[in-house]
Design a protein around this motif. Structure first.
Motif, PDB file in Angstrom:
ATOM      1  N   ALA A  76      -4.190 -10.502  -1.968  1.00  0.00           N
ATOM      2  CA  ALA A  76      -4.245 -10.267  -0.528  1.00  0.00           C
ATOM      3  C   ALA A  76      -3.041  -9.424  -0.115  1.00  0.00           C
ATOM      4  O   ALA A  76      -1.919  -9.680  -0.534  1.00  0.00           O
ATOM      5  N   VAL A  77      -3.296  -8.417   0.695  1.00  0.00           N
ATOM      6  CA  VAL A  77      -2.228  -7.564   1.189  1.00  0.00           C
ATOM      7  C   VAL A  77      -1.705  -8.182   2.483  1.00  0.00           C
ATOM      8  O   VAL A  77      -2.480  -8.455   3.391  1.00  0.00           O
ATOM      9  N   HIS A 115      -4.680  -2.086   0.982  1.00  0.00           N
ATOM     10  CA  HIS A 115      -5.204  -2.248  -0.366  1.00  0.00           C
ATOM     11  C   HIS A 115      -4.064  -2.447  -1.360  1.00  0.00           C
ATOM     12  O   HIS A 115      -2.918  -2.115  -1.076  1.00  0.00           O
ATOM     13  N   GLN A 116      -4.409  -2.925  -2.526  1.00  0.00           N
ATOM     14  CA  GLN A 116      -3.413  -3.113  -3.578  1.00  0.00           C
ATOM     15  C   GLN A 116      -2.801  -1.772  -3.995  1.00  0.00           C
ATOM     16  O   GLN A 116      -1.623  -1.707  -4.323  1.00  0.00           O
ATOM     17  N   TYR A 117      -3.601  -0.712  -3.967  1.00  0.00           N
ATOM     18  CA  TYR A 117      -3.127   0.630  -4.319  1.00  0.00           C
ATOM     19  C   TYR A 117      -3.334   1.549  -3.128  1.00  0.00           C
ATOM     20  O   TYR A 117      -4.442   1.607  -2.578  1.00  0.00           O
ATOM     21  N   LEU A 150       0.947  -2.897  -4.800  1.00  0.00           N
ATOM     22  CA  LEU A 150       1.317  -4.284  -4.524  1.00  0.00           C
ATOM     23  C   LEU A 150       1.176  -5.056  -5.826  1.00  0.00           C
ATOM     24  O   LEU A 150       0.107  -5.103  -6.422  1.00  0.00           O
ATOM     25  N   SER A 151       2.281  -5.653  -6.279  1.00  0.00           N
ATOM     26  CA  SER A 151       2.280  -6.425  -7.519  1.00  0.00           C
ATOM     27  C   SER A 151       3.189  -7.629  -7.353  1.00  0.00           C
ATOM     28  O   SER A 151       4.363  -7.466  -6.976  1.00  0.00           O
ATOM     29  N   PHE A 171       6.041  -4.620  -3.074  1.00  0.00           N
ATOM     30  CA  PHE A 171       5.508  -3.257  -3.043  1.00  0.00           C
ATOM     31  C   PHE A 171       6.410  -2.327  -3.844  1.00  0.00           C
ATOM     32  O   PHE A 171       7.636  -2.459  -3.818  1.00  0.00           O
ATOM     33  N   TYR A 172       5.765  -1.382  -4.545  1.00  0.00           N
ATOM     34  CA  TYR A 172       6.476  -0.418  -5.366  1.00  0.00           C
ATOM     35  C   TYR A 172       5.946   0.980  -5.065  1.00  0.00           C
ATOM     36  O   TYR A 172       4.766   1.153  -4.770  1.00  0.00           O
ATOM     37  N   ILE A 173       6.826   1.987  -5.183  1.00  0.00           N
ATOM     38  CA  ILE A 173       6.397   3.379  -5.167  1.00  0.00           C
ATOM     39  C   ILE A 173       6.363   3.826  -6.616  1.00  0.00           C
ATOM     40  O   ILE A 173       7.268   3.502  -7.397  1.00  0.00           O
ATOM     41  N   GLU A 174       5.303   4.527  -6.991  1.00  0.00           N
ATOM     42  CA  GLU A 174       5.141   5.002  -8.368  1.00  0.00           C
ATOM     43  C   GLU A 174       4.763   6.478  -8.331  1.00  0.00           C
ATOM     44  O   GLU A 174       3.763   6.859  -7.724  1.00  0.00           O
ATOM     45  N   ASP A 175       5.568   7.319  -8.961  1.00  0.00           N
ATOM     46  CA  ASP A 175       5.226   8.735  -9.104  1.00  0.00           C
ATOM     47  C   ASP A 175       4.157   8.848 -10.188  1.00  0.00           C
ATOM     48  O   ASP A 175       4.229   8.180 -11.215  1.00  0.00           O
TER      49      ASP A 175
END
Length: 121
Positions: free
Chosen positions: A11-12, A29-31, A58-59, A63-67
């Protein structure tokens, strides 16, 4: 008695946003994909932005930023990143376009209140 089916995706939390220019975009959303292609959740039309440039993930409740291997990279608070955890007020920069990460979830407000003794945003 009916059993609940566990959710397929995490769940976000509510009240998570990206601010891009004058637009406030809710993360739902998760992504959350960011790039130049129309299939992304956040579209940046700058030619220096890769078609699929980066994503917010979302993990484990964070929350993470991923290039995503973009040509010009992704910056977080002015530093190049591949994967990095996001916190309220962080600025993601993609090809010169600033994106503000806003986390107004109750968890963040409670942590702030516990730290400062006051409720702040």
């Amino acid at each position: 008695m009916t059993e609940k089916v566990p959710p397929r995706y995490p769940a976000v939390p509510e009240n998570i946003f990206l601010v891009v220019g004058t637009n406030m975009i809710s993360i739902e959303h998760q992504y959350t994909n960011i790039g130049r292609h129309v299939n992304n959740n956040v579209i940046i039309t700058d030619p220096n932005v890769s078609r699929y440039h980066a994503r917010i993930v979302l993990s484990d409740g964070k929350f993470y930023i991923e290039d995503l291997g973009s040509t010009y990279g992704t910056k977080l608070n002015g530093k190049d990143v591949k994967v990095k955890q996001l916190f309220n007020g962080d600025t993601i920069t993609i090809a010169g376009t600033p994106i503000l990460f806003i986390d107004r979830s109750s968890k963040v407000l409670q942590r702030s209140e516990a730290t400062t003794g006051t409720l702040s945003e």
